[in-house]
Motif scaffolding. Sequence first.
Motif, short mmCIF file in Angstrom:
data_model
loop_
_atom_site.label_atom_id
_atom_site.label_comp_id
_atom_site.label_asym_id
_atom_site.label_seq_id
_atom_site.Cartn_x
_atom_site.Cartn_y
_atom_site.Cartn_z
N PHE A 82 0.83 -1.20 0.00
CA PHE A 82 0.00 0.00 0.00
C PHE A 82 0.87 1.25 0.00
O PHE A 82 1.98 1.25 0.53
CB PHE A 82 -0.90 0.03 1.25
CG PHE A 82 -2.02 -0.96 1.21
CD1 PHE A 82 -3.29 -0.58 0.81
CD2 PHE A 82 -1.80 -2.28 1.58
CE1 PHE A 82 -4.33 -1.50 0.79
CE2 PHE A 82 -2.83 -3.20 1.56
CZ PHE A 82 -4.10 -2.81 1.16
N GLU A 83 0.31 2.32 -0.58
CA GLU A 83 0.93 3.63 -0.55
C GLU A 83 -0.05 4.62 0.07
O GLU A 83 -1.27 4.40 0.03
CB GLU A 83 1.30 4.08 -1.97
CG GLU A 83 2.31 3.18 -2.66
CD GLU A 83 2.53 3.58 -4.11
OE1 GLU A 83 1.86 4.54 -4.56
OE2 GLU A 83 3.36 2.95 -4.78
N PRO A 84 0.46 5.70 0.68
CA PRO A 84 -0.45 6.72 1.22
C PRO A 84 -1.42 7.21 0.15
O PRO A 84 -1.04 7.45 -1.00
CB PRO A 84 0.50 7.83 1.67
CG PRO A 84 1.79 7.13 1.94
CD PRO A 84 1.88 6.03 0.93
N GLY A 85 -2.69 7.33 0.54
CA GLY A 85 -3.71 7.77 -0.39
C GLY A 85 -4.47 6.64 -1.05
O GLY A 85 -5.54 6.86 -1.65
N ASP A 86 -3.93 5.41 -0.99
CA ASP A 86 -4.67 4.25 -1.49
C ASP A 86 -5.89 4.01 -0.60
O ASP A 86 -5.93 4.44 0.56
CB ASP A 86 -3.80 2.99 -1.47
CG ASP A 86 -2.72 2.99 -2.55
OD1 ASP A 86 -2.83 3.80 -3.50
OD2 ASP A 86 -1.77 2.19 -2.44
N GLN A 134 -20.66 7.92 1.99
CA GLN A 134 -19.31 8.12 2.54
C GLN A 134 -18.28 7.30 1.77
O GLN A 134 -17.21 7.80 1.38
CB GLN A 134 -19.28 7.75 4.02
CG GLN A 134 -17.92 7.94 4.67
CD GLN A 134 -17.92 7.54 6.14
OE1 GLN A 134 -18.90 7.02 6.66
NE2 GLN A 134 -16.82 7.79 6.82
N THR A 135 -18.59 6.03 1.54
CA THR A 135 -17.67 5.17 0.79
C THR A 135 -17.52 5.65 -0.65
O THR A 135 -16.41 5.72 -1.19
CB THR A 135 -18.15 3.72 0.82
OG1 THR A 135 -17.98 3.20 2.15
CG2 THR A 135 -17.38 2.84 -0.15
N ALA A 136 -18.64 6.02 -1.27
CA ALA A 136 -18.59 6.51 -2.65
C ALA A 136 -17.70 7.75 -2.75
O ALA A 136 -16.88 7.87 -3.68
CB ALA A 136 -20.00 6.83 -3.15
N ASP A 137 -17.81 8.65 -1.78
CA ASP A 137 -17.00 9.87 -1.79
C ASP A 137 -15.51 9.54 -1.68
O ASP A 137 -14.67 10.12 -2.39
CB ASP A 137 -17.42 10.79 -0.65
CG ASP A 137 -18.79 11.43 -0.88
OD1 ASP A 137 -19.28 11.40 -2.02
OD2 ASP A 137 -19.36 11.93 0.11
N GLU A 149 -12.74 10.23 -4.61
CA GLU A 149 -11.57 11.06 -4.29
C GLU A 149 -10.27 10.30 -4.57
O GLU A 149 -9.30 10.87 -5.07
CB GLU A 149 -11.63 11.48 -2.81
CG GLU A 149 -10.48 12.37 -2.36
CD GLU A 149 -10.55 13.77 -2.96
OE1 GLU A 149 -9.54 14.49 -2.89
OE2 GLU A 149 -11.62 14.14 -3.51
N THR A 150 -10.25 9.01 -4.26
CA THR A 150 -9.08 8.17 -4.56
C THR A 150 -8.78 8.19 -6.05
O THR A 150 -7.62 8.32 -6.47
CB THR A 150 -9.33 6.72 -4.09
OG1 THR A 150 -9.65 6.73 -2.70
CG2 THR A 150 -8.10 5.85 -4.33
N ARG A 151 -9.83 8.07 -6.86
CA ARG A 151 -9.67 8.10 -8.32
C ARG A 151 -9.13 9.47 -8.78
O ARG A 151 -8.22 9.54 -9.62
CB ARG A 151 -11.02 7.83 -8.99
CG ARG A 151 -11.33 6.36 -9.16
CD ARG A 151 -10.53 5.81 -10.34
NE ARG A 151 -10.78 4.38 -10.48
CZ ARG A 151 -10.01 3.43 -9.98
NH1 ARG A 151 -8.93 3.75 -9.27
NH2 ARG A 151 -10.28 2.16 -10.17
N ARG A 152 -9.69 10.54 -8.24
CA ARG A 152 -9.25 11.89 -8.65
C ARG A 152 -7.78 12.12 -8.32
O ARG A 152 -7.08 12.85 -9.04
CB ARG A 152 -10.12 12.96 -7.98
CG ARG A 152 -11.51 13.10 -8.58
CD ARG A 152 -12.21 14.35 -8.10
NE ARG A 152 -12.55 14.26 -6.68
CZ ARG A 152 -13.70 13.77 -6.22
NH1 ARG A 152 -14.62 13.33 -7.08
NH2 ARG A 152 -13.95 13.73 -4.93
#
Length: 340
Positions: A50-54, A233-236, A240-243
Amino acid sequence: MELNQFDFNLPESLIAQTPLEDREASRLLAMDRVTGEIQDRTFTDIIDYFEPGDTLVLNDTRVIPARLIGTKKETGANIEMLLLAPKKDLYEVLIKPAKRVQIGTEITFGNGELIATVVEKHTEGIHRVKFKYEGVLEAVLDELGEMPLPPYIKEVLSEKERYQTVFNKHAGSAAAPTAGLHFTHEILSMLEDKGVNIAYITLHVGLGTFRPVAVEDITTHKMHSEYYHISQQTADVLNETRRNNKRIISVGTTCTRTLESVIRDYDSFTESSGDTDIFIYPGFEFKAVDALITNFHLPKSSLIMLVSAFSNLENVMNAYEHAVNEQYRFFSFGDAMIIH
């Protein structure tokens, strides 16, 4: 594609009969999704992938004591029932032997604390029943039901909670999302400390997940639908992860099927609930998931087909051959695999 392409030889001795005392003590086979390169690790090494932001996505379903043994009211014949999913005011169930019941048949459990009346009769032993009981159904099932362990597990489970994930929340599954069984609160805390997001979906595991594939041409296999829910919440978090061009790491085939269903239906991660019957096999284009943590699955199962689709059939079969040679533990209480 043919069913036999997903077959492999597995010694019975490698089928894990009991869970490890320490959840995170499992072995971990790490496979590069593209090259097929394999590394033998332990599950605590999962942090390294894992990396930060994943974002790590977990299925927070809870297994109910869904296996019931009762008697046919008219004759006293023994009937076994597996609860699959609620359908409005009815319950979809699997009955064995199915030939003993007809519409209107009453089945009694315990001393009459629970009575099921067959309302609709379908094929392959699947029926819809109307339950009669006093109080709360979950409490009645806790008293009368058994944990629905897979048929390849012959040992008695001494601790029921060991067939639950540590993050279980929403009751409704007929089987555990087994890839999640390896995670402990400590590992989840370590991931959060590393800057990894933890997100949850719910998919109640039913017949769609563990029903065998019985057709030679797998493209004609029909999945049984299962209920899922993804919160705002999960969708958001996922959007955000994708963006941020970070990765979504899915824990198990249930999470993967849910996420891919939502992307297929809405083109982005969206708060939604419903039934999914998505069948993922080689040739499928993944749009939601970037890495997959999973267990080792049964030959010829829809689960090994999903895993093969995520990499390719050759890589996965090579990995399974390696796992057999290195004596990894297989199936529900077995070791883990990450495809990254």
